[in-house]
Write an enzyme that holds these catalytic residues in place. Structure first.
Site, short mmCIF file in Angstrom:
data_model
loop_
_atom_site.label_atom_id
_atom_site.label_comp_id
_atom_site.label_asym_id
_atom_site.label_seq_id
_atom_site.Cartn_x
_atom_site.Cartn_y
_atom_site.Cartn_z
N GLU A 80 0.85 -1.19 0.00
CA GLU A 80 0.00 0.00 0.00
C GLU A 80 0.88 1.24 0.00
O GLU A 80 1.72 1.40 0.88
CB GLU A 80 -0.93 0.00 1.22
N HIS A 110 -27.91 -7.88 26.81
CA HIS A 110 -26.70 -8.51 27.35
C HIS A 110 -26.84 -10.03 27.27
O HIS A 110 -27.90 -10.56 27.58
CB HIS A 110 -26.53 -8.10 28.81
#
Length: 462
Positions: free
Chosen positions: A202, A439
């Site tokens: 990159e 949760h």
């Protein structure tokens, strides 16, 4: 040329990808008479060469990793290798089912569907298969193709594009991926899961350079842990064939060798030779220029998707197609806030975001007016169960709304929906903190981050 219809269509669409078919479906729903022209397969790049098949490969890679790591969860499993024929059968089955469903959907809306290569012949007509389709309005949605660099020839054998990578009949022993953006890191991730030795090249300083720098650094850390190599900050110079693969040379003289080179430097618009310029449509570097309502400078012509210089995402093209259809039907659609579009990179771990980065927020609001918070997934029960690491980073304007949500971790792409609502509804941290998150879920981590940003952290501390 003979007109294919006894009357002029309300809308003639050139291109049946995400933007084109979305416009066709919505326009038909609103009572417009629509012709939809596509030279390849309905669904375009996303369905056949992009979003869907690549995510199928990535999921196959996830299964491979799960098999290797079963002992960590008390599950006795062995990994015997990748059957690429089987992977492609699975991938193609997913694509085929969606393709058939889309064909049926278009047929049910009484849209005139035309198979063939179309060309804009005037500001109000498209020629295809020796016929002319006239419309009160024309929508250009011809999409994009993989890009290359000057002097870099994609031969489909040792130097390949993402299109070739999707049908590769083997797992490469080694691969160099040119480009560390979304396409590059997704293929690097999948190939690593399949057992390949992967190196990403990159030219910019970070992987996924369009993301917040913190997300890039977290991904880089995770890739190092996985053994995915990468070279950042130096651009590609040349490639040569070796006896059994390729040798890539960078601008600083450094070289890398591998079995093949995947060119993943982005996608360019499909616009040449289609009559756009002859019809007077304003363009820039191959892109069709539009305003916030996807209108070109020619009153009867609009354009959407990868053809225009907006985010190259299927869901963006989809939204732009709907916007054009509603505008032509006389409704009053709101221009798209491109910062408010959710973005997900489906590598392992996933990178997901909506809103602006910390750096961009400082440019917009001033450095002293930007507040950030990082919530580590180490404090999240479900992430512990999944054995994934990462963070949720929030960016807010001081005493104001949350303007950026940036997440790294397995499956966090599934949490970007709530993040999108937080940004687009300009929510205050205290308002999100009032919401009860289930949760144990990873969604709960988003709630915990906002609790902390609102000044009442529960499961986190400085």
């Amino acid at each position: 040329m003979a007109n294919d219809a006894s009357t002029v269509f309300d809308l003639v669409i050139l291109g049946g990808g995400s933007g084109g078919y979305a416009a066709a479906l919505r326009a038909s729903q609103l009572g417009l008479d629509v012709a939809l022209i596509e030279k390849n397969k309905l669904g375009g790049t996303c369905l056949h060469n992009g979003c869907i098949p690549t995510k199928a490969l990535l999921h196959a890679g996830e299964i491979a990793d799960a098999a290797r790591e079963g002992a960590e969860f008390g599950v006795k499993a062995t990994f015997d290798g990748i059957d690429m024929a089987g992977v492609h059968k699975y991938k193609d089955g997913v694509v085929s089912g969606l393709y058939k469903g889309l064909q049926g959907l278009v047929a049910s809306r009484k849209i005139t569907y035309v198979e063939g290569e179309g060309r804009l012949s005037s500001p109000t007509s498209v020629d295809v298969n020796g016929r002319r389709y006239d419309g009160r309005h024309v929508l250009l949605a011809t999409g994009s193709v993989p890009r290359s660099l000057p002097g870099l020839t994609i031969d489909g054998d040792r130097v390949i594009s993402s299109d070739h990578a999707l049908v590769l009949d083997r797992v490469p022993k080694s691969a160099i991926v040119l480009g560390g953006g979304v396409i590059g890191v997704e293929f690097a991730s999948a190939w690593k899961s399949f057992g390949a030795d992967v190196t990403i090249v990159e030219g910019l300083p970070h992987l996924v350079p369009a993301e917040d720098e913190n997300s890039s650094k977290l991904l880089e850390r995770a890739f190092r842990k996985r053994g995915i190599k990468f070279n950042l900050g130096t651009f590609f110079k040349s490639v040569e064939y070796t006896s059994d693969g390729v040798a890539v040379t960078l601008a600083d003289g450094k070289t890398f060798e591998a079995e093949l080179l995947l060119v993943a430097i982005g996608r360019g618009p499909v616009s040449q030779g289609l009559g756009y310029e002859e019809a007077g449509v304003a363009m820039d570097r191959g892109f069709v220029l539009v305003d916030e309502f996807c209108r070109t400078n020619v009153p009867t012509v609009s354009a959407v998707g990868d053809l225009i210089p907006t985010l190259q995402l299927a869901h963006v093209g989809f939204a732009e197609g709907i916007l054009v259809a509603e505008r032509l039907a006389g409704l009053s659609p709101v221009p798209i806030d491109y910062d408010g579009v959710p973005r997900v990179t489906y590598c392992h771990p996933e990178v997901a975001s909506v809103g602006v980065s910390e750096a961009r927020a400082k440019e917009l609001y001033g450095a002293d007016q930007v507040v950030t918070l990082k919530y580590n997934l180490a404090g999240n029960g479900k992430s512990k169960i999944l054995k994934t690491a990462g963070e949720i980073k929030l960016v807010r304007v001081r005493d104001g709304a949350v303007v950026g949500v940036h997440m790294v971790g397995d499956r966090l792409g599934e949490q970007v929906g709530e993040a999108q609502l937080i940004y687009n509804w300009e929510a205050l941290p205290a308002e999100v903190a009032q919401l009860i998150h289930a949760h144990p879920t990873q969604n709960e981590a988003l709630g915990e981050a906002h609790l902390a940003l609102a000044g009442k952290p529960l499961h986190s501390h400085d």
